[in-house]
Design a protein around this motif. Structure first.
Motif, PDB file in Angstrom:
ATOM      1  N   GLU A  93       7.207  19.535   3.624  1.00  0.00           N
ATOM      2  CA  GLU A  93       6.490  20.684   4.168  1.00  0.00           C
ATOM      3  C   GLU A  93       7.339  21.447   5.168  1.00  0.00           C
ATOM      4  O   GLU A  93       7.049  22.588   5.497  1.00  0.00           O
ATOM      5  CB  GLU A  93       5.191  20.220   4.848  1.00  0.00           C
ATOM      6  N   ASN A  94       8.396  20.790   5.666  1.00  0.00           N
ATOM      7  CA  ASN A  94       9.214  21.432   6.682  1.00  0.00           C
ATOM      8  C   ASN A  94      10.245  22.371   6.052  1.00  0.00           C
ATOM      9  O   ASN A  94      11.104  21.932   5.281  1.00  0.00           O
ATOM     10  CB  ASN A  94       9.911  20.347   7.509  1.00  0.00           C
ATOM     11  N   LYS A  95      10.151  23.646   6.414  1.00  0.00           N
ATOM     12  CA  LYS A  95      11.033  24.651   5.794  1.00  0.00           C
ATOM     13  C   LYS A  95      12.506  24.411   6.143  1.00  0.00           C
ATOM     14  O   LYS A  95      13.389  24.712   5.345  1.00  0.00           O
ATOM     15  CB  LYS A  95      10.633  26.050   6.259  1.00  0.00           C
ATOM     16  N   ASP A  96      12.762  23.873   7.337  1.00  0.00           N
ATOM     17  CA  ASP A  96      14.151  23.673   7.766  1.00  0.00           C
ATOM     18  C   ASP A  96      14.929  22.761   6.828  1.00  0.00           C
ATOM     19  O   ASP A  96      16.138  22.880   6.685  1.00  0.00           O
ATOM     20  CB  ASP A  96      14.195  23.081   9.184  1.00  0.00           C
ATOM     21  N   LEU A  97      14.213  21.846   6.193  1.00  0.00           N
ATOM     22  CA  LEU A  97      14.880  20.920   5.275  1.00  0.00           C
ATOM     23  C   LEU A  97      15.574  21.696   4.154  1.00  0.00           C
ATOM     24  O   LEU A  97      16.708  21.397   3.806  1.00  0.00           O
ATOM     25  CB  LEU A  97      13.870  19.937   4.667  1.00  0.00           C
TER      26      LEU A  97
ATOM     27  N   ASP B  23       0.857  -1.173   0.000  1.00  0.00           N
ATOM     28  CA  ASP B  23       0.000   0.000   0.000  1.00  0.00           C
ATOM     29  C   ASP B  23       0.897   1.228   0.000  1.00  0.00           C
ATOM     30  O   ASP B  23       1.576   1.495   0.972  1.00  0.00           O
ATOM     31  CB  ASP B  23      -0.828  -0.002   1.302  1.00  0.00           C
ATOM     32  N   THR B  24       0.947   1.944  -1.098  1.00  0.00           N
ATOM     33  CA  THR B  24       1.894   3.055  -1.153  1.00  0.00           C
ATOM     34  C   THR B  24       1.200   4.401  -0.965  1.00  0.00           C
ATOM     35  O   THR B  24       0.028   4.561  -1.289  1.00  0.00           O
ATOM     36  CB  THR B  24       2.640   3.093  -2.505  1.00  0.00           C
ATOM     37  N   THR B  25       1.980   5.324  -0.444  1.00  0.00           N
ATOM     38  CA  THR B  25       1.490   6.685  -0.279  1.00  0.00           C
ATOM     39  C   THR B  25       2.685   7.632  -0.296  1.00  0.00           C
ATOM     40  O   THR B  25       3.803   7.230  -0.004  1.00  0.00           O
ATOM     41  CB  THR B  25       0.741   6.848   1.050  1.00  0.00           C
ATOM     42  N   LEU B  26       2.435   8.879  -0.668  1.00  0.00           N
ATOM     43  CA  LEU B  26       3.505   9.871  -0.638  1.00  0.00           C
ATOM     44  C   LEU B  26       3.398  10.752   0.600  1.00  0.00           C
ATOM     45  O   LEU B  26       4.061  11.782   0.706  1.00  0.00           O
ATOM     46  CB  LEU B  26       3.456  10.736  -1.899  1.00  0.00           C
ATOM     47  N   ALA B  27       2.553  10.312   1.542  1.00  0.00           N
ATOM     48  CA  ALA B  27       2.271  11.147   2.713  1.00  0.00           C
ATOM     49  C   ALA B  27       3.535  11.511   3.486  1.00  0.00           C
ATOM     50  O   ALA B  27       3.704  12.658   3.910  1.00  0.00           O
ATOM     51  CB  ALA B  27       1.285  10.431   3.633  1.00  0.00           C
ATOM     52  N   SER B  28       4.438  10.528   3.668  1.00  0.00           N
ATOM     53  CA  SER B  28       5.663  10.807   4.427  1.00  0.00           C
ATOM     54  C   SER B  28       6.499  11.877   3.730  1.00  0.00           C
ATOM     55  O   SER B  28       7.033  12.776   4.372  1.00  0.00           O
ATOM     56  CB  SER B  28       6.494   9.536   4.567  1.00  0.00           C
ATOM     57  N   TYR B  29       6.610  11.753   2.410  1.00  0.00           N
ATOM     58  CA  TYR B  29       7.400  12.735   1.663  1.00  0.00           C
ATOM     59  C   TYR B  29       6.765  14.113   1.744  1.00  0.00           C
ATOM     60  O   TYR B  29       7.446  15.127   1.857  1.00  0.00           O
ATOM     61  CB  TYR B  29       7.573  12.299   0.207  1.00  0.00           C
ATOM     62  N   LYS B  30       5.419  14.141   1.664  1.00  0.00           N
ATOM     63  CA  LYS B  30       4.726  15.427   1.779  1.00  0.00           C
ATOM     64  C   LYS B  30       5.077  16.081   3.101  1.00  0.00           C
ATOM     65  O   LYS B  30       5.385  17.268   3.160  1.00  0.00           O
ATOM     66  CB  LYS B  30       3.218  15.200   1.683  1.00  0.00           C
ATOM     67  N   ALA B  31       5.043  15.264   4.170  1.00  0.00           N
ATOM     68  CA  ALA B  31       5.352  15.801   5.496  1.00  0.00           C
ATOM     69  C   ALA B  31       6.793  16.298   5.549  1.00  0.00           C
ATOM     70  O   ALA B  31       7.076  17.379   6.085  1.00  0.00           O
ATOM     71  CB  ALA B  31       5.133  14.727   6.555  1.00  0.00           C
ATOM     72  N   VAL B  32       7.709  15.541   4.965  1.00  0.00           N
ATOM     73  CA  VAL B  32       9.121  15.929   4.986  1.00  0.00           C
ATOM     74  C   VAL B  32       9.333  17.234   4.223  1.00  0.00           C
ATOM     75  O   VAL B  32      10.015  18.144   4.689  1.00  0.00           O
ATOM     76  CB  VAL B  32      10.008  14.805   4.390  1.00  0.00           C
TER      77      VAL B  32
END
Lengths: 318, 293
Positions: free
Chosen positions: B67-71, B56-65
């Protein structure tokens, strides 16, 4: 006569000095290329060595390295008399010696196996895969290790499939933690460290193997009598270099995997020094660091000398 | 020449294929697992098993990553230090190596010793920290670049490579009136491409992977580098840096582990992309370095 020869000599040294100065001036372009590197070495490597003085001083931040009062070997007395030192030294030695025992032969075996592989594409694919971990930081490798061996991770899943009832907490137990250090250091180092051995194996004259085959030597005999003797000097050299870092233990690796529950067996000299820096106990930490640097230097130089004597300097490093 | 293989050798060959395959798979699997986890949904990630492929795949984790400006700050800082630092270190190390490779360099043995001694003995963590502080480099971006200028190991590789260039070439250039700087930039550097490529890649990977200088010397969060950012998320479990503002668990489809995995993948990506192409240079470098200095 006496005076004359004296003045002659002194004029000679003057001329020598002048000619040395002149040869620097004549080669000013070389100096332009050379000086930035020299300045960097002086500014960062050599200037840092002055800071070692605080191991013999009561270092006060406001007064600086030179103005702080001398205390002689007081910090070393505190260090060697305290209960941290035996524990930290024990951990460092246990971790680096077990890494040496487990990790040192692995790349040699891998190189010998790769050397026997006749399928070129297969060989280079395996090589490419085995070098991969070497290119990532221990932050990355440590993070991946924590996931793979986590309580619900895939390794525990395999154990469950094999019939184990309970999961193992690999990072919450001293003995397992050391196993984790060994596993991860083999993972990150096996491929990369095998390169030097492969390089010296590739230098073997093919006709040697052919002659051995004609004489009826099988693959095993060939490995034993041709391949292994060929890489012996390389093995010695790598061993010398490893001896020099026996007090290292691998700060980066431990620092990115350990936690408070395993401090008892995973706190090594370098992690100890780091925590002294954090708690601003500069002098004590420096004393520990200096102990490590001096012992390492003595180890490298003496192992190197011994090898020089035994092997006719063939595999000595310096 | 074809020699008949004995049964023992055939067995060994099969055995060899299997062992090497095992080593290859074990080397790769942890990375594979991390990539697989980073694309997994919450339910999929909590399942037992090897996770060879996420069902079951999702891009949710990447979206969360992302979204963080510090990255982005951390990524930018790392790219900047890698580019600047590589150029800076390369010229410094190559220039030093060139000077040591010339027989007309005065006191060249002594200067070589001055360099090699720093490999055998150093001040250690705390004296180095005090020195950096004395130099006023704490909390400065330059602390990422200046101290790494010299690397004696790389310098020796470059010097060996310069030594291998025929002396006659140097002499004829000298006779034609070229100075050392010109000979260095126009003859020696172009002729040492293999060694230069190796050293450039080593310096660049070193910069990309470094975080200790950030940890020890730089507290300013706008100067945080990628590895340091990742360390805070992966080791110190500061996933709240990413998960903040996403309190409603019903609409999120990730957990600590998938987010950590996605962060790791994002940080590895540049190296993973170029790895297949540059790998041979690294290997070459090890061989160059194994020639005695």
């Amino acid at each position: 006569m006496d005076i004359m020869s004296k003045s002659k000599r002194s004029s000679k040294t003057v001329r020598y000095k002048r000619s040395l100065g002149k040869s620097y001036i004549d080669n000013w372009q070389l100096l332009v290329l050379f000086l930035p590197g020299l300045i960097t070495l002086i500014l960062f490597s050599y200037a840092s060595m002055f800071g070692l003085l605080i191991a013999f001083k009561d270092y006060r931040i406001m007064e600086g390295v030179f103005a702080s009062p001398w205390v002689g070997f007081e910090h070393f007395h505190t260090l060697f008399g305290g209960k941290d030192f035996p524990r930290v030294l024990r951990n460092t030695l246990v971790i680096s010696i077990s890494k040496l025992i487990v990790g040192f032969p692995m790349p040699i075996i891998l190189a010998l196996l790769l050397n026997e592989m006749r399928n070129k594409l297969y060989k280079s694919t395996i090589q490419t895969l085995s070098y991969l971990p070497h290119f990532f930081s221990w932050v990355t490798l440590g993070g991946i290790m924590l996931n793979v061996f986590s309580y619900n991770g895939p390794f525990n899943s395999i154990l469950k499939m094999l019939g184990m009832n309970t999961s193992i907490d690999f990072f919450g137990n001293n003995a397992w933690f050391i196993v984790m250090l060994l596993v991860s250091s083999v993972w990150s180092g096996i491929g990369w460290s095998s390169i030097v051995y492969l390089a010296s194996l590739s230098a073997v004259d093919e006709s040697l193997y052919e002659a051995a085959m004609i004489d009826g030597a099988g693959r095993w005999k060939q490995t034993l009598h041709i391949s292994i003797p060929t890489i012996m000097p390389t093995i010695t050299t790598v061993l010398i270099l490893n001896m020099g870092s026996i007090l290292n233990g691998g700060f980066d690796q431990i620092f990115n995997m350990y936690n408070a529950t395993v401090y008892e067996w995973s706190d090594i000299i370098d992690t100890y020094v780091y925590r002294q820096l954090e708690s601003m106990d500069y002098s004590l930490g420096t004393a520990m660091g200096l102990f490590k640097s001096v012992v390492s230097l003595i180890l490298v130089l003496s192992v190197n000398k011994i090898t020089k004597k035994i092997n006719d300097s063939e595999s000595a490093v310096f | 020449m074809k020699i008949k293989r004995t049964a023992g050798e055939k067995i060994f060959n099969v055995f060899n294929y299997i062992i090497l395959a095992f080593i290859g798979i074990v080397s790769l699997y942890p990375f594979w697992y991390t990539v697989s986890m980073s694309f997994s949904t919450l339910a999929e990630a909590s399942r037992d098993g090897l996770h060879l492929f996420p069902m079951d795949t999702t891009l949710a984790s990447y979206k969360a990553v992302f979204e963080n400006k510090d990255l982005y700050t951390a990524y930018g800082n790392t790219i900047l230090r890698t580019v600047l630092g590589t150029v800076y270190s390369l010229f410094m190390q190559a220039g030093f190596a060139y000077a040591l490779s010339r027989s007309n360099m005065p006191n060249r043995k002594f200067w070589a010793f001055v360099a090699v001694f720093t490999m055998l003995f150093n001040g250690g963590t705390i004296p180095t920290y005090l020195n950096i502080r004395n130099l006023g480099l704490l909390d400065s971006f330059w602390v990422y670049i200046l101290p790494l200028g010299m690397n004696v190991y790389n310098m020796i590789i470059l010097r060996n490579s310069f030594n291998a260039i025929p002396e006659s070439l140097y002499e004829s250039a000298k006779l034609d009136g070229a100075g050392d700087i010109r000979i260095f930039t126009q003859i020696f550097l172009p002729l040492s491409k293999a060694a230069l490529a190796t050293v450039v890649l080593w310096i660049a990977v070193g910069h990309w992977n470094s975080y200790m200088d950030n940890l020890l010397y730089v507290g300013d969060t706008t100067k945080k580098v990628l590895q340091m950012y990742m360390r805070e998320i992966v080791q110190d479990n500061k996933t709240e840096l990413i998960l903040s503002g996403q309190m409603d668990a019903s609409i999120t489809d990730y957990n600590d582990e998938t987010v950590k995995s996605a962060t790791i993948v994002v940080s590895m990506l540049p190296i993973l992309c170029v790895y297949p192409f540059i790998q041979k240079y690294f290997v070459k470098g090890v061989m160059l370095g194994s020639v005695k200095g």
